[in-house]
Enzyme design. Structure first.
Site, mmCIF file in Angstrom:
data_model
loop_
_atom_site.group_PDB
_atom_site.id
_atom_site.type_symbol
_atom_site.label_atom_id
_atom_site.label_comp_id
_atom_site.label_asym_id
_atom_site.label_seq_id
_atom_site.Cartn_x
_atom_site.Cartn_y
_atom_site.Cartn_z
ATOM 1 N N GLY A 1 -8.914 4.317 7.272
ATOM 2 C CA GLY A 1 -9.240 5.555 6.574
ATOM 3 C C GLY A 1 -7.458 6.253 7.062
ATOM 4 O O GLY A 1 -7.434 7.199 6.840
ATOM 5 N N GLY B 1 -2.079 -2.820 9.520
ATOM 6 C CA GLY B 1 -1.299 -2.862 10.905
ATOM 7 C C GLY B 1 0.279 -4.581 10.175
ATOM 8 O O GLY B 1 0.852 -5.282 11.631
ATOM 9 N N MET C 1 -12.768 3.559 0.157
ATOM 10 C CA MET C 1 -13.321 3.242 0.960
ATOM 11 C C MET C 1 -14.135 4.106 0.755
ATOM 12 O O MET C 1 -13.883 5.219 1.586
ATOM 13 C CB MET C 1 -12.043 3.800 2.206
ATOM 14 C CG MET C 1 -11.446 2.348 2.477
ATOM 15 S SD MET C 1 -10.615 2.634 3.303
ATOM 16 C CE MET C 1 -8.699 2.915 2.366
ATOM 17 N N HIS D 1 -8.700 -0.399 -3.686
ATOM 18 C CA HIS D 1 -9.767 -1.230 -2.478
ATOM 19 C C HIS D 1 -10.376 0.154 -1.749
ATOM 20 O O HIS D 1 -10.291 1.891 -1.573
ATOM 21 C CB HIS D 1 -9.033 -1.159 -0.833
ATOM 22 C CG HIS D 1 -9.204 -1.416 0.050
ATOM 23 N ND1 HIS D 1 -8.484 -0.770 1.703
ATOM 24 C CD2 HIS D 1 -10.390 -1.330 0.599
ATOM 25 C CE1 HIS D 1 -9.503 -0.756 3.057
ATOM 26 N NE2 HIS D 1 -10.792 -0.642 2.203
ATOM 27 N N ASP E 1 -5.787 -6.820 6.088
ATOM 28 C CA ASP E 1 -5.027 -4.775 5.654
ATOM 29 C C ASP E 1 -4.947 -3.675 6.794
ATOM 30 O O ASP E 1 -6.380 -3.606 7.933
ATOM 31 C CB ASP E 1 -5.836 -4.371 4.416
ATOM 32 C CG ASP E 1 -5.991 -2.962 4.332
ATOM 33 O OD1 ASP E 1 -4.498 -2.486 4.404
ATOM 34 O OD2 ASP E 1 -6.705 -2.323 3.623
ATOM 35 N N MET F 1 -10.007 7.261 -0.624
ATOM 36 C CA MET F 1 -10.615 7.468 0.455
ATOM 37 C C MET F 1 -11.739 8.302 0.252
ATOM 38 O O MET F 1 -10.720 9.549 -0.825
ATOM 39 C CB MET F 1 -10.382 7.605 1.333
ATOM 40 C CG MET F 1 -8.870 6.675 2.202
ATOM 41 S SD MET F 1 -8.318 7.128 3.501
ATOM 42 C CE MET F 1 -7.434 5.510 4.121
ATOM 43 N N SER G 1 0.585 -1.099 0.240
ATOM 44 C CA SER G 1 0.110 0.115 -0.086
ATOM 45 C C SER G 1 0.972 1.394 -0.142
ATOM 46 O O SER G 1 1.767 1.186 1.042
ATOM 47 C CB SER G 1 -0.633 -0.141 1.571
ATOM 48 O OG SER G 1 -1.048 1.197 1.748
ATOM 49 N N MET H 1 -10.710 -5.957 7.241
ATOM 50 C CA MET H 1 -9.359 -5.263 7.906
ATOM 51 C C MET H 1 -9.024 -4.766 8.914
ATOM 52 O O MET H 1 -9.529 -6.145 10.188
ATOM 53 C CB MET H 1 -10.276 -3.734 7.893
ATOM 54 C CG MET H 1 -10.825 -2.842 6.255
ATOM 55 S SD MET H 1 -9.364 -2.747 5.483
ATOM 56 C CE MET H 1 -8.420 -1.315 6.580
ATOM 57 N N ASP I 1 -5.679 2.312 -1.453
ATOM 58 C CA ASP I 1 -6.416 2.886 -0.995
ATOM 59 C C ASP I 1 -6.983 4.559 -1.320
ATOM 60 O O ASP I 1 -6.754 5.618 -1.335
ATOM 61 C CB ASP I 1 -5.492 2.883 0.385
ATOM 62 C CG ASP I 1 -5.660 1.464 1.144
ATOM 63 O OD1 ASP I 1 -6.310 0.671 1.400
ATOM 64 O OD2 ASP I 1 -4.294 1.892 1.559
ATOM 65 N N HIS J 1 -1.558 -1.784 -3.765
ATOM 66 C CA HIS J 1 -2.408 -2.116 -3.411
ATOM 67 C C HIS J 1 -3.231 -0.123 -3.085
ATOM 68 O O HIS J 1 -2.393 0.598 -2.435
ATOM 69 C CB HIS J 1 -2.734 -2.899 -1.345
ATOM 70 C CG HIS J 1 -3.811 -2.463 -0.939
ATOM 71 N ND1 HIS J 1 -5.022 -3.050 -1.281
ATOM 72 C CD2 HIS J 1 -4.408 -1.042 0.105
ATOM 73 C CE1 HIS J 1 -5.830 -3.083 -0.076
ATOM 74 N NE2 HIS J 1 -6.109 -1.717 0.302
HETATM 75 C C1 DX5 Z 1 -6.033 1.879 6.050
HETATM 76 C C2 DX5 Z 1 -5.734 0.785 4.440
HETATM 77 C C3 DX5 Z 1 -4.684 0.786 4.875
HETATM 78 C C4 DX5 Z 1 -3.587 0.730 4.971
HETATM 79 C C5 DX5 Z 1 -2.514 -0.064 5.196
HETATM 80 O O1 DX5 Z 1 -7.426 2.496 5.790
HETATM 81 O O2 DX5 Z 1 -6.509 0.490 3.974
HETATM 82 O O3 DX5 Z 1 -3.987 -0.284 2.846
HETATM 83 O O4 DX5 Z 1 -3.244 1.748 5.063
HETATM 84 O O5 DX5 Z 1 -1.912 0.595 6.289
HETATM 85 P P1 DX5 Z 1 -0.356 0.196 6.961
HETATM 86 O O6 DX5 Z 1 0.466 -1.347 6.738
HETATM 87 O O7 DX5 Z 1 0.913 1.384 8.171
HETATM 88 O O8 DX5 Z 1 -0.935 -0.090 8.078
HETATM 89 ZN ZN ZN Z 2 -6.348 -1.054 2.352
#
Ligand code: DX5
Ligand code: ZN
Length: 226
Positions: A144, A179, A70, A68, A177, A39, A10, A139, A37, A35
């Site tokens: 976010g 941490g 969101m 992904h 996804d 938002m 990501s 998740m 993200d 990946h």
């Molecule tokens: C959170 C995202 C993830 C996240 C991953 O909303 O969907 O893809 O950014 O980042 P880390 O690996 O730092 O948690």
């Molecule tokens: Zn993600």
């Protein structure tokens, strides 16, 4: 046939002024899946980027683009992301009234589709459509932002989905996804996840090669055993 584990990078926490360089760097590291993200500032408080940025990256990269979403009401934008070059699109169960209709639409367009569940949503949201999706995203943080701590309590959902997939969709990608790093990846792998999204652990590291090696070791040393 179970799928081989995949590490999906990501770029959420990367320096977006140098996004193309980061993607090239990740490609050199052996990453095969990117990946992305997305938002909208409504489904989640943050805003990232949209189809034009995905289309610009598409010109630079042949990695698999795992998008992904969101965003609320994803049906409004899936065509734009398909056109921009998404290789798969994952929507959130919580983001619209009829996620199944969006998934069916993506299937009709021959675009691999995924359904994501936020931490408060049970695995049961996935089960009725498990044989109609290519990817289930559990998740492991609240969606976010990057850099949050992995939530081990989500592993019971991964196990439930994995168990159901064995008979109903053995090729299902089960993605985690949030941490994920060399320390947490093993727990997710042992629970049955096979696609591991890694953001800050890879993008913020000064030694991304050793992070990649650590992730691979963590997966190899903690296989799913049922
Ligand atoms: C959170 C995202 C993830 C996240 C991953 O909303 O969907 O893809 O950014 O980042 P880390 O690996 O730092 O948690
Ligand atoms: Zn993600």
């Amino acid at each position: 046939m179970a799928i081989k584990p995949i590490i999906a990078a990501s770029v959420l926490s990367a320096n977006l002024a140098h996004l193309g360089d980061k993607v090239a760097e990740l490609t050199d590291l052996g990453v095969k899946m990117l990946h992305l993200d997305i938002m909208d500032g409504a489904f989640v408080p943050n805003l990232t980027f949209g189809p034009p940025v995905v289309a610009a990256l598409r010109k630079e990269s042949s990695l698999f683009f795992d998008v992904h979403l969101m965003i609320n009401n994803p049906m409004n934008l899936v065509d734009a992301f398909i056109k921009a070059g998404a290789d798969s699109i994952t929507i959130h169960y919580e983001s619209c009234n009829n996620p199944r209709a969006v998934l069916d639409y993506l299937r009709s367009m021959h675009v691999p589709c995924g359904l994501a569940i936020s931490p408060e949503t049970p695995a049961e949201a996935i089960l009725p459509v498990i044989d109609r999706i290519d990817l289930a995203l559990v998740m492991t943080v609240h969606p976010g932002k990057g850099g949050q701590a992995f939530m081990p309590a989500m592993m019971s959902k991964v196990r439930k989905i994995k168990t159901a997939s064995l008979t109903r969709n053995p090729e299902l990608m089960i993605q985690v996804d949030g941490g994920i790093n060399p320390t947490t990846v093993g727990e997710a792998s042992a629970a049955g996840a096979n696609v591991f999204v890694v953001g800050s652990a890879l993008c913020d590291s000064k030694r991304p090669k050793s992070v990649m090696a650590g992730l691979k070791d963590g997966i190899r040393n903690h296989p799913y055993k049922g």
